[in-house]
Every structure is written in structure tokens, then in C-alpha cells.
Design an enzyme around this catalytic site. Structure first.
Site, short mmCIF file in Angstrom:
data_model
loop_
_atom_site.label_atom_id
_atom_site.label_comp_id
_atom_site.label_asym_id
_atom_site.label_seq_id
_atom_site.Cartn_x
_atom_site.Cartn_y
_atom_site.Cartn_z
N GLU A 167 0.81 -1.22 0.00
CA GLU A 167 0.00 0.00 0.00
C GLU A 167 0.84 1.27 0.00
OE1 GLU A 167 -2.84 -0.11 3.20
OE2 GLU A 167 -3.48 -2.14 2.74
N ASP A 403 -8.08 -10.71 5.47
CA ASP A 403 -7.24 -9.51 5.62
C ASP A 403 -5.92 -9.80 6.34
OD1 ASP A 403 -6.58 -6.85 5.43
OD2 ASP A 403 -8.33 -6.12 6.52
N GLU A 452 -6.77 -6.26 -2.59
CA GLU A 452 -6.44 -4.88 -2.23
C GLU A 452 -5.04 -4.60 -2.79
OE1 GLU A 452 -6.56 -1.87 1.60
OE2 GLU A 452 -5.89 -3.93 1.87
N GLU A 458 -9.16 3.94 2.03
CA GLU A 458 -9.13 3.71 3.47
C GLU A 458 -7.94 4.41 4.13
OE1 GLU A 458 -6.80 -0.32 4.54
OE2 GLU A 458 -8.80 -0.66 3.76
#
Length: 644
Positions: A167, A403, A452, A458
């Protein structure tokens, strides 16, 4: 005399080496891409597009146990063949039909190792093939050096280690500024040559094997590196783990198998955004029945913090709130709702819910409204309680969001596959979060509906359009991406001060709406509060009408880092989305892709959207294939339309 003989012997060795060096050339069907593999005292790869060199003398190697392949390799056989097929993806994110057309060269070497090399019209790919008989073998290392012929601009995701959620924001740097002291990057990476040619590098068909990372080594080079294969590990907390013992290899695997494809997509910005290399190299679907796999949109709770107001119940993690979310989803034809973290009393216990939650009751309520229910779980909980999969499938749950894996070594890659197979047996969709990028598994097991592995909304104020504008050319260019768009409280980055209960999303309102057309995911989230969606009815009606799968895709204008305009067709309807980064844009778009005229409804940035991001304007007009549309995008702005 002795000295003369020594010199002559040395000359013989040198000329003998030159004589033994062979170069094999493979050209793409259209003749534009050329791949050369040179076999001498080492094995090297070079790639050209026309007269422009893309990669120069890149060494390839493979260490199996104590055997080092790539040093003085002995070629035993060559075979030329063609790849020519049409693939129909189960979850088509760009095209209902994808052409897989390439020329292939297979080089077999003494010792049971081969290389498959493919030249596509838009790039190239290669993989190692191991044929060492029965049993297992240790892959100690797979060697690749990406040697660039001159400084390129590199767009990369730097990371300090193999443990990552994938990310990180993108870093944009000249390769001549990178050296061995800099952090490595995970894939994909995007590079730009001095002529402006774009090169996307990634991998596909990764199975029972770790994902590749690239480390800069200086002099315009990257070197492949991999996490080692875990032998033992132990959990910590309710979602973490640490490896307690590593094997001295990156994979202990079958001695007879293909290794992952390494590929480079080469061309224009539009070529990169529309490429399907990860799809065509990912492998064949292994599920006999896929009729139950239903992509769609999802009303999501976590980002908006279960915030509902103007009702006569206390909103939060309770059945009244979720029934209200189901009602909102039903009103707009949204397929699913997701119960994210918080629905069970303890993350470690998937069977004991909070007192205010009754999952079975919500499933039954959703059935009445034609809305399916999905559940969030940590990967560690699923690993410890595999029986939860048939348990919740029998209850009527439609899918799981799993997750915090945050690793891509061999063990974790195999975890993804084990879980996906078990979920497929029980007709459950899977959305992997805290995950690596797509690398082919969702082609073989298409119940993996999204990943993701992206700096999505988020991240709050840390998710900026100036970073997200790269996603069509990087992260989304290698497969589905769960970005979670849809903020109705849009904000310019300097104003993005969203809290848990009243969050904001970066970019203008039209930008947030356009993301549903521009970004691709088999599960597309509606991240904001039902209260906001109900109050912004005309915007919600548009975004909830946008499909998640497509029959055709046309990039109308694109410049990586600046703007992206794309048209996508589902049936007879065309949707158009346009987004920009932190600079305003004025674009002239042709509608010549239309077969006939139609009625277009579009949403554009309002006059004051450059400052007040929620400002937008809705317009209708008739259009024909001869029409040109002038689009003005404010900074961090957007534009979106439907033609029917």
C-alpha cells in the site's frame, strides 16, 4: 617459446568463446517487438521495440540445490511455435474476449532446464521450466538483472522489507539516481524511456513460489530478490505472524514444473492501461462450475464508521444498522453488503458474534431484499478455523474478505490458494486484503473476485489523486483492485480532514463518481454512509448503475501521472470516466467508437470544484459517432457519463 604458446592458448580460448556464443531471436506477430537471448558463458536477454532498445543484456540464472544454471549453459534443442487462442475470462474486467497471440521460442538446455520465451505485439514474457524427474527440489534463487540501456524514469513502490501490505505511495525517480543503498520495490513497476515509451514489468502464474521484488543496484539496473521459504512460523496477536525458521531456498517445490512468467508490456500509456498480460499468462480456470460466481457492488461499513443519522435507532455495529444498509443496497440494486471488522466479539473467534449482531437474521433479511451478505475475517482466524468456511456458506454467506496477510513468500502464496479452493468448494467469493497484487491465481480460481494491495481510500488523507492517477497504468494494469471509492463528502487534499464518523474522500465529487468507470474490481465498494447516498440520490443512481464487468474497453486519452479517460461497454450501454491528478486538464474527446447515436447523461466538475470539491453539475445531451466532447477537469477532478 613458452610465452608464445601461452598467448596462443589464451587467444584460442577467447576465439573459442566467441565461436560458442549463440544469439536466438524471436519477433512478435506484428514484427514490432524483438527479443534476443544470447547463450555464451552466461545467458542474457535483450528486448527491442522497433529500433529502440528496452532491455540490454539482462542475465538470467537459476540455482537448484548446488546446481547453478546460467553459467556456460549448453543448448540442446530449440523449438518455435505459435500461441493463438481466445480467452473468455470468468470475471471480465476489460474485455469479454481476450486474444492470446504470440510467437514462442522454447530453448531446452542440458541438465533438465528449459526457457519459454514469448514475443507479443505489446511486449514479451519468459519463464523457466524445470524437468528434474520425480520428487522435490530446492530453488535456492532465481536470477534476473533488469539492465536498462540508459537512464529511464522509474515509477516504483519502495518497501523496507518483504513484509508489506503493498500500500505504499509511488516514488518517481530517474534510474541513474538509484543505487544499492536504496530500498527495494515490489511489482509492478512502470518505467519510461527517454523517447517516452512505457514499460510495465510484473509477473503471472505464480504458484507454490514467492513473489518477486526488485532491488536497485546502481548503473540503471535492478536485481530480482525473493523472500525465503518459511519452514516454521508462529502467530502473534490476532492477525500477525513471524517466521521462526527459514529454509535456505526461496521455494521447496516439485522437481518437474514451470516457474512464474516474467513479463514486460511495452508501448503507449493506453497500451499499458488496456494490456491483459497478467490474464493471458495466468493459467486456465480450474473450476468446472462457475455459474455461482457473481461479481457486483458492495455497500461497505468500515470506512464510514457505521454512521447513519436521521433514524430512530442508535447506529453502530448492530442488526438495525445493517438492515438499514441492506435497505439502501436494495433501493439502488447493489448486490452485497459487507460486515467488516467488529461483527464478532473477538477477532480470533469467528463463531461468537457481538450481542447486537445476528448474522443468520441478516442473511435472511438480505434474501428478502435480494442483497447478499459478506463477512470480514483476519487470515489467521481462517487458518485456525477452516471449518468456518462450510459453516457460513451453509448459513447463506456469499463471500469472505480475508485480511492482513502482508507477506508473499511461498507459504503465504500457498495459503491464498488453499483458502480460495476451500471457498470455491463451498461457493464463496473471496476478496483478499492486506494482500499482494494479482499474479494469475484469480484466473485459475475466479472466485477470487478482488485484491487490495493498493493505496486506497481507506488511507484517508494519505490517499491523494496525485498518487491514484497512476493506478490505471500500474496496479490496475495487472488485475482487480479493491480501492473502495465512493465518497460523497469529497475534499481537495488540503481540506481532507475526515474523521471516523464523518470521513472525506480525496478528489472532487465527479472524480469519486468517475472512479467506478476508471478503476476495475470484481467487487466494487460503495464506501460512504447510506445516509449520504440517500441524500445524494442522482449521484448514487449513477454509480450504482456502473457494471463491475465489461464487454469492451477503449482508452480515449491517457498520460500516466496526468489524466486518464476511458470508455467501457456493457451490452449496449457505454460508460465514460475521466480523472486527473493535481493539475487541471482540458481534453477533447471523440465519440467515434459509437456505432449509433444515443442519449448521454454526464456529471462534470462544478465551477467551484477546484476549491469546494463537492461542487458538480449534471447535464444531458444527444450524441452521435461524429460528436466531440470537451472535458474540463479541475485539479483532482473528474467527469463521467453513460450513453444509452
Amino acid at each position: 617459446m613458452k610465452r608464445i604458446m601461452t598467448i596462443m592458448a589464451m587467444l584460442c580460448l577467447v576465439f573459442g568463446a566467441f565461436a560458442a556464443t549463440k544469439t536466438k531471436t524471436l519477433v512478435s506477430p506484428n514484427g514490432k517487438i524483438k527479443v534476443e537471448i544470447t547463450i555464451g558463458n552466461r545467458l542474457t536477454l535483450s528486448v527491442f521495440q522497433g529500433d529502440e532498445q528496452i532491455l540490454k543484456d539482462c542475465p538470467l540464472s537459476l540455482q537448484l540445490g548446488k546446481e547453478q544454471f546460467g553459467v556456460n549453459p549448453k543448448l540442446s534443442k530449440t523449438k518455435l511455435s505459435k500461441v493463438n487462442e481466445v480467452i473468455k475470462p470468468i470475471v471480465p474486467l476489460k474485455y469479454a474476449e481476450v486474444a492470446n497471440r504470440a510467437n514462442q521460442l522454447t530453448l531446452a538446455f542440458k541438465g533438465g532446464i528449459s526457457i519459454d520465451l514469448r514475443a507479443y505485439d505489446n511486449g514479451m514474457a519468459y519463464r523457466f521450466v524445470i524437468n528434474k524427474g520425480k520428487g522435490q527440489i530446492d530453488v535456492v534463487n532465481e536470477g534476473l538483472e533488469l539492465n536498462l540501456p540508459e537512464p529511464f524514469t522509474a515509477h516504483i513502490s519502495e518497501t523496507g522489507g518483504f513484509g508489506t501490505s503493498y500500500e505504499n505511495p509511488y516514488t518517481h525517480v530517474s534510474t541513474e539516481e538509484l543505487d544499492a543503498e536504496d530500498e527495494m520495490t515490489y511489482l509492478p513497476i512502470l518505467m519510461e524511456t527517454p523517447r517516452g515509451t512505457k514499460v510495465l514489468f510484473s509477473e503471472s502464474d505464480v504458484r507454490d513460489y514467492p513473489h518477486m521484488f526488485l532491488a536497485p543496484t546502481g548503473e540503471n539496473r535492478f536485481s530480482a530478490c525473493f523472500p525465503k521459504s518459511p519452514e516454521t512460523w508462529e502467530p502473534y496477536g490476532d492477525r500477525g505472524w513471524k517466521v521462526t525458521k527459514e529454509r535456505n531456498c526461496i521455494a521447496r517445490t516439485n522437481a518437474r514444473r514451470t516457474l512464474p512468467w516474467r513479463f514486460a508490456v511495452i508501448g503507449t500509456d493506453a497500451d499499458i492501461a488496456t494490456n491483459q498480460m497478467e490474464v493471458v499468462l495466468g493459467g486456465k480456470c480450474e473450476l468446472e462450475d462457475t455459474s455461482w460466481i457473481k461479481p457486483g457492488q458492495v455497500c461497505w461499513d468500515w470506512w464510514n464508521h457505521w454512521t447513519i443519522w436521521g433514524v430512530d435507532f442508535e447506529s453502530g455495529i448492530n442488526n438495525n444498522t445493517y438492515k438499514y444498509i441492506i435497505d439502501c443496497a436494495s433501493k439502488y440494486g447493489v448486490d452485497y453488503i459487507l460486515l467488516d471488522e467488529g461483527w464478532n466479539k473477538r477477532v480470533e473467534d469467528p463463531f461468537t458474534t457481538r450481542d447486537e449482531i445476528n448474522v443468520k437474521e441478516l442473511v435472511e433479511y438480505g434474501k428478502q431484499k435480494n442483497v447478499g451478505v459478506m463477512l470480514w475475517l483476519s487470515w489467521l482466524t481462517v487458518e485456525r478455523h477452516m471449518d468456518l468456511i462450510p459453516y457460513y456458506a451453509k448459513m447463506g454467506i456469499k463471500g469472505l474478505k480475508i485480511d492482513f496477510m502482508d507477506h508473499s513468500d511461498q507459504w503465504m502464496v500457498n495459503y491464498y490458494e488453499r483458502i480460495a479452493r476451500e471457498c470455491a468448494k463451498n461457493h464463496l467469493l473471496v476478496d483478499f486484503h492486506g494482500s499482494f497484487k494479482p499474479a494469475g491465481l484469480e484466473q485459475r480460481l475466479p472466485n477470487i473476485i478482488s485484491y487490495e494491495g493498493v493505496r486506497g481510500m481507506e488511507q484517508g488523507g494519505g490517499c491523494k489523486p496525485e498518487n491514484s492517477i497512476w493506478l490505471p497504468f500500474m496496479r490496475n494494469a495487472v488485475g482487480p483492485m479493491d480501492f473502495t471509492p465512493g465518497s460523497m463528502q469529497s475534499a481537495q487534499p488540503e481540506d481532507n480532514r475526515g474523521t471516523g464518523s464523518l470521513p472525506m474522500g480525496g478528489g472532487t465529487r465527479a472524480y469519486q463518481m468517475a472512479l467506478y468507470v476508471c478503476f476495475e474490481s470484481g467487487l466494487q465498494m460503495l464506501a460512504d454512509s447510506p445516509t449520504r447516498y440517500l441524500r445524494e440520490d442522482e449521484c448514487t443512481r449513477f454509480i450504482s448503475s456502473v457494471p463491475t464487468t465489461w464487454d469492451d474497453t477503449r482508452v480515449l486519452a491517457a498520460k500516466a501521472g496526468d489524466y486518464y479517460v476511458v470508455a467501457k461497454r456493457k451490452g449496449t450501454k457505454w460508460f465514460i470516466g475521466a480523472i486527473t491528478g493535481d493539475k487541471p486538464q482540458d481534453l477533447d474527446i471523440s465519440l467515434d467508437f459509437l456505432k449509433d447515436g444515443g442519449h448521454m447523461t454526464y456529471f462534470q466538475d462544478g465551477r467551484n470544484a477546484h476549491r469546494i470539491a463537492v461542487d458538480y453539475k449534471r447535464v444531458e445531451q444527444n450524441v452521435t459517432p461524429q460528436s466531440h466532447i470537451k472535458i474540463h477537469l479541475v485539479r483532482n477532478g473528474g467527469w463521467c457519463a453513460v450513453i444509452e
